[in-house]
Design a protein around this motif. Structure first.
Motif, PDB file in Angstrom:
ATOM      1  N   VAL A  79      39.409   4.457  43.121  1.00 14.45           N
ATOM      2  CA  VAL A  79      38.776   3.877  42.617  1.00 14.45           C
ATOM      3  C   VAL A  79      37.325   4.319  42.351  1.00 14.45           C
ATOM      4  CG1 VAL A  79      38.004   1.122  41.657  1.00 14.45           C
ATOM      5  CG2 VAL A  79      40.437   2.413  42.013  1.00 14.45           C
ATOM      6  N   PHE A  80      36.089   4.272  42.285  1.00 16.10           N
ATOM      7  CA  PHE A  80      34.836   5.019  42.185  1.00 16.10           C
ATOM      8  C   PHE A  80      33.946   4.476  40.946  1.00 16.10           C
ATOM      9  CE2 PHE A  80      36.306   7.769  39.300  1.00 16.10           C
ATOM     10  CZ  PHE A  80      35.635   8.815  38.765  1.00 16.10           C
ATOM     11  N   PRO A  81      32.684   3.351  41.174  1.00 19.04           N
ATOM     12  CA  PRO A  81      31.810   3.150  40.570  1.00 19.04           C
ATOM     13  C   PRO A  81      31.361   3.936  39.368  1.00 19.04           C
ATOM     14  CG  PRO A  81      31.276   3.003  42.587  1.00 19.04           C
ATOM     15  CD  PRO A  81      32.497   3.639  42.973  1.00 19.04           C
ATOM     16  N   TYR A  82      30.966   3.810  38.298  1.00 20.31           N
ATOM     17  CA  TYR A  82      31.236   4.424  37.502  1.00 20.31           C
ATOM     18  C   TYR A  82      29.384   4.878  37.584  1.00 20.31           C
ATOM     19  CZ  TYR A  82      29.561   7.169  32.484  1.00 20.31           C
ATOM     20  OH  TYR A  82      29.321   7.400  31.677  1.00 20.31           O
ATOM     21  N   LYS A  83      28.553   6.017  38.358  1.00 17.44           N
ATOM     22  CA  LYS A  83      26.848   5.837  38.416  1.00 17.44           C
ATOM     23  C   LYS A  83      26.239   4.952  37.029  1.00 17.44           C
ATOM     24  CE  LYS A  83      27.318  10.946  37.953  1.00 17.44           C
ATOM     25  NZ  LYS A  83      27.461  12.188  38.204  1.00 17.44           N
ATOM     26  N   GLU A 142      33.328  16.048  49.689  1.00 18.73           N
ATOM     27  CA  GLU A 142      32.949  16.736  47.931  1.00 18.73           C
ATOM     28  C   GLU A 142      34.749  16.499  47.497  1.00 18.73           C
ATOM     29  OE1 GLU A 142      29.145  17.980  46.420  1.00 18.73           O
ATOM     30  OE2 GLU A 142      30.908  19.787  46.649  1.00 18.73           O
ATOM     31  N   TYR A 143      34.754  15.576  46.418  1.00 12.98           N
ATOM     32  CA  TYR A 143      36.094  15.844  45.926  1.00 12.98           C
ATOM     33  C   TYR A 143      36.594  15.917  44.132  1.00 12.98           C
ATOM     34  CZ  TYR A 143      37.163  13.655  50.342  1.00 12.98           C
ATOM     35  OH  TYR A 143      37.204  13.490  51.797  1.00 12.98           O
ATOM     36  N   PHE A 144      37.033  16.276  43.743  1.00 16.49           N
ATOM     37  CA  PHE A 144      37.513  16.822  42.174  1.00 16.49           C
ATOM     38  C   PHE A 144      38.681  15.968  42.016  1.00 16.49           C
ATOM     39  CE2 PHE A 144      39.100  18.744  38.466  1.00 16.49           C
ATOM     40  CZ  PHE A 144      37.486  18.613  37.920  1.00 16.49           C
ATOM     41  N   ILE A 163      31.422  15.352  40.370  1.00 10.60           N
ATOM     42  CA  ILE A 163      32.490  15.784  41.915  1.00 10.60           C
ATOM     43  C   ILE A 163      31.923  14.164  42.259  1.00 10.60           C
ATOM     44  CG2 ILE A 163      32.384  16.992  43.989  1.00 10.60           C
ATOM     45  CD1 ILE A 163      33.121  18.505  40.854  1.00 10.60           C
ATOM     46  N   LEU A 164      32.818  13.719  42.873  1.00  5.04           N
ATOM     47  CA  LEU A 164      32.839  12.246  44.124  1.00  5.04           C
ATOM     48  C   LEU A 164      32.189  12.774  45.597  1.00  5.04           C
ATOM     49  CD1 LEU A 164      35.427  10.811  42.239  1.00  5.04           C
ATOM     50  CD2 LEU A 164      33.016  10.490  41.340  1.00  5.04           C
TER      51      LEU A 164
END
Length: 189
Positions: A79-83, A142-144, A163-164
């Motif tokens: 889970v990650f925030p949408y920028k 970095e992660y894809f 890319i995260l």
């Protein structure tokens, strides 16, 4: 005089009990804050980008602590925030790891030039490779990521997600708590 002392003792007893309750409530609020901030958080799936693994309306608990002790792995659901939207979080699956070169061609993912055959999560071949149509070499942190419903997912192929970085990862989807008939630990591999 005896009445006066008894009344004062009663007052002290009530004040002592009231202070006990106030301290108890403050401890509960403090623990709740610590758990939500550092350990876990509830989130709700909105949309179909992770079908068939996760469905629209599923409620999850996100494990925010495990990545403090270990690195994210391929196929972890994160889970990650949408920028571009405050209080909006995306849920996707890690496909590319730091230092790898990722490319989407012919509908499939290639890591370091080799077909990622263990990728059993994509529902169908991808119609569009997006920015990953050309090889992307990931940096040290970095992660894809891709959604499981690949043709209906905004993920690392889309420049708005991209890319995260490690710091972007809020946590790992851990437990589905609703719907009740599907409650349980979420399978990552």
């Amino acid at each position: 005089m005896a009445r006066y002392r008894r009344g004062r003792r009663k007052e002290h007893g009530i004040i002592r009990e009231l202070l006990g309750w106030i301290i108890y409530i403050l401890i509960i609020i403090g623990l709740t804050y610590l758990i939500i901030t550092y350990v876990g958080q509830r989130t709700r799936v909105s949309g179909s980008s992770m079908e068939t693994t996760l469905s629209d309306g599923d409620n999850l608990i996100v494990d925010k602590i495990s990545y403090r002790f270990r690195d994210p792995k391929r196929y972890d659901i994160i889970v990650f925030p949408y920028k571009y939207e405050e209080n909006t979080y995306y849920i996707k699956r890690i496909i590319g790891l730091p230092g790898e070169t990722v490319q989407v061609t012919g509908g499939y993912v290639y890591i370091n030039g080799e077909l990622l055959e263990s990728d059993i999560y994509g529902a169908e071949p991808m119609a569009d490779g997006g920015i990953a149509s050309e090889p992307i070499t990931l940096g040290a942190d970095e992660y894809f990521v891709l959604g499981d419903n690949r043709n209906h997912s905004s993920d690392s192929r889309d420049p708005s997600v991209g890319i995260l970085h490690r710091e972007d990862l809020l946590g790992r989807a851990w437990v589905r708590i609703y719907p009740f008939d599907q409650m349980g630990v979420i399978r990552h591999e």
